[in-house]
Design a protein around this motif. Sequence first.
Motif, PDB file in Angstrom:
ATOM      1  N   GLU A  44       0.829  -1.202   0.000  1.00  0.00           N
ATOM      2  CA  GLU A  44       0.000   0.000   0.000  1.00  0.00           C
ATOM      3  C   GLU A  44       0.866   1.256   0.000  1.00  0.00           C
ATOM      4  OE1 GLU A  44      -3.212   0.011  -0.377  1.00  0.00           O
ATOM      5  OE2 GLU A  44      -3.179  -2.178  -0.471  1.00  0.00           O
ATOM      6  N   ILE A  45       1.961   1.215   0.738  1.00  0.00           N
ATOM      7  CA  ILE A  45       2.865   2.370   0.772  1.00  0.00           C
ATOM      8  C   ILE A  45       3.459   2.617  -0.602  1.00  0.00           C
ATOM      9  CG2 ILE A  45       5.032   3.257   1.733  1.00  0.00           C
ATOM     10  CD1 ILE A  45       4.385   1.676   4.286  1.00  0.00           C
ATOM     11  N   MET A  46       3.894   1.552  -1.278  1.00  0.00           N
ATOM     12  CA  MET A  46       4.490   1.698  -2.601  1.00  0.00           C
ATOM     13  C   MET A  46       3.472   2.193  -3.626  1.00  0.00           C
ATOM     14  SD  MET A  46       7.655   1.130  -2.275  1.00  0.00           S
ATOM     15  CE  MET A  46       8.065   1.113  -4.016  1.00  0.00           C
ATOM     16  N   LYS A  47       2.231   1.772  -3.498  1.00  0.00           N
ATOM     17  CA  LYS A  47       1.201   2.238  -4.413  1.00  0.00           C
ATOM     18  C   LYS A  47       0.934   3.731  -4.236  1.00  0.00           C
ATOM     19  CE  LYS A  47      -1.264  -2.163  -4.901  1.00  0.00           C
ATOM     20  NZ  LYS A  47      -2.523  -2.905  -4.592  1.00  0.00           N
ATOM     21  N   SER A  48       1.002   4.199  -2.990  1.00  0.00           N
ATOM     22  CA  SER A  48       0.675   5.599  -2.724  1.00  0.00           C
ATOM     23  C   SER A  48       1.827   6.541  -3.038  1.00  0.00           C
ATOM     24  CB  SER A  48       0.261   5.768  -1.259  1.00  0.00           C
ATOM     25  OG  SER A  48       1.332   5.414  -0.399  1.00  0.00           O
ATOM     26  N   VAL A  49       3.072   6.075  -2.948  1.00  0.00           N
ATOM     27  CA  VAL A  49       4.216   6.966  -3.165  1.00  0.00           C
ATOM     28  C   VAL A  49       5.084   6.509  -4.327  1.00  0.00           C
ATOM     29  CG1 VAL A  49       4.276   7.609  -0.738  1.00  0.00           C
ATOM     30  CG2 VAL A  49       5.725   5.728  -1.533  1.00  0.00           C
ATOM     31  N   GLY A  50       4.664   5.458  -5.036  1.00  0.00           N
ATOM     32  CA  GLY A  50       5.525   4.890  -6.062  1.00  0.00           C
ATOM     33  C   GLY A  50       5.557   5.641  -7.368  1.00  0.00           C
ATOM     34  N   ASN A  51       4.623   6.611  -7.572  1.00  0.00           N
ATOM     35  CA  ASN A  51       4.554   7.382  -8.828  1.00  0.00           C
ATOM     36  C   ASN A  51       4.517   6.456 -10.051  1.00  0.00           C
ATOM     37  OD1 ASN A  51       4.659   9.907  -7.517  1.00  0.00           O
ATOM     38  ND2 ASN A  51       6.890   9.735  -7.346  1.00  0.00           N
ATOM     39  N   LEU A  52       3.675   5.449  -9.973  1.00  0.00           N
ATOM     40  CA  LEU A  52       3.576   4.498 -11.077  1.00  0.00           C
ATOM     41  C   LEU A  52       2.768   5.097 -12.221  1.00  0.00           C
ATOM     42  CD1 LEU A  52       2.782   1.234  -9.083  1.00  0.00           C
ATOM     43  CD2 LEU A  52       4.963   1.916 -10.068  1.00  0.00           C
ATOM     44  N   PRO A  53       3.049   4.702 -13.475  1.00  0.00           N
ATOM     45  CA  PRO A  53       2.222   5.147 -14.607  1.00  0.00           C
ATOM     46  C   PRO A  53       0.788   4.680 -14.444  1.00  0.00           C
ATOM     47  CG  PRO A  53       4.268   4.120 -15.345  1.00  0.00           C
ATOM     48  CD  PRO A  53       4.176   3.862 -13.884  1.00  0.00           C
ATOM     49  N   GLU A  54      -0.101   5.417 -15.045  1.00  0.00           N
ATOM     50  CA  GLU A  54      -1.511   5.085 -14.930  1.00  0.00           C
ATOM     51  C   GLU A  54      -1.767   3.699 -15.513  1.00  0.00           C
ATOM     52  OE1 GLU A  54      -5.880   6.884 -16.197  1.00  0.00           O
ATOM     53  OE2 GLU A  54      -4.040   8.014 -16.588  1.00  0.00           O
ATOM     54  N   GLY A  55      -2.471   2.892 -14.756  1.00  0.00           N
ATOM     55  CA  GLY A  55      -2.786   1.533 -15.189  1.00  0.00           C
ATOM     56  C   GLY A  55      -1.763   0.500 -14.771  1.00  0.00           C
ATOM     57  N   ALA A  56      -0.581   0.959 -14.341  1.00  0.00           N
ATOM     58  CA  ALA A  56       0.452   0.012 -13.911  1.00  0.00           C
ATOM     59  C   ALA A  56       0.111  -0.523 -12.525  1.00  0.00           C
ATOM     60  CB  ALA A  56       1.817   0.684 -13.890  1.00  0.00           C
TER      61      ALA A  56
END
Length: 260
Positions: A44-56
């Motif tokens: 959850e932390i990585m999802k919130s701060v990971g700056n992933l491309p949309e849909g990744a």
Amino acid sequence: MSSLNALLHKELRENIRNFKMYWIPIVFVIFGILEPISNHFLPEIMKSVGNLPEGADLVWPEFRGEDIFVSLMGQYQLIGILVIILAFMGSISGERKTGTATLLYVRPMSFSQYFLSKWIVVNAIVLASMWLGFFAAWYYIQILFNSVAAGEVFAFLGTYSLWLVFAVTVVLAFSACMSTGGAAGLSILVLLVFQVIDGILGTYWTVSPWKLSTYASNVFGASDGQSAYWMSVGLTAILIIVLVFFGMYMAKKNAAKTLV
């Protein structure tokens, strides 16, 4: 026996005064709490701060409680061993350097009791700290992950405890043998560098004190190699006894180096 009791009380008071009786368990317990919590919430932390491309989307492995125990042991294998070395590398050499040992050497005591008192108290502190750390982790593992069988946990802790007793004995024996800096350097070599060497080249042998952490983790699944496990346990126990007698001998031999 009365001399040993007096020395044990002296070691206990000293470790209370220098706060080792408090901060070492705190360090182990903090890591014990952080390991299951961080592994549970890391996706959850990585999802919130990971700056992933949309849909990744990141795919994380499903951790079991057993995996968290092994992961925490990995933390203790580095940070825990460093704590033991830094906290106790001057247990005997430091008393010689400061002249504190002079107050003991003039009393009717044996050097075997002197070394044993330190060995018993330091092992008690280290093992209690380690068990508290794993029990703290176990509590959160039960809440955040799956239930782990108590039999497996205690077999795991018993095997890993023998490794920590070996580590403590190495540090104290080197402290009796040489200066504080030398004890630190050789302890790091034997306990950390040899551990790396065993991890790289250890496929060529199965019996070694440095294998105990591997055999401890095997409690949670693999059951092969029992003969190698017990041979490693026996070898480690023999080395502990040899190092204890070596530490007693060196403590007596280097008594003359005590500053007055």
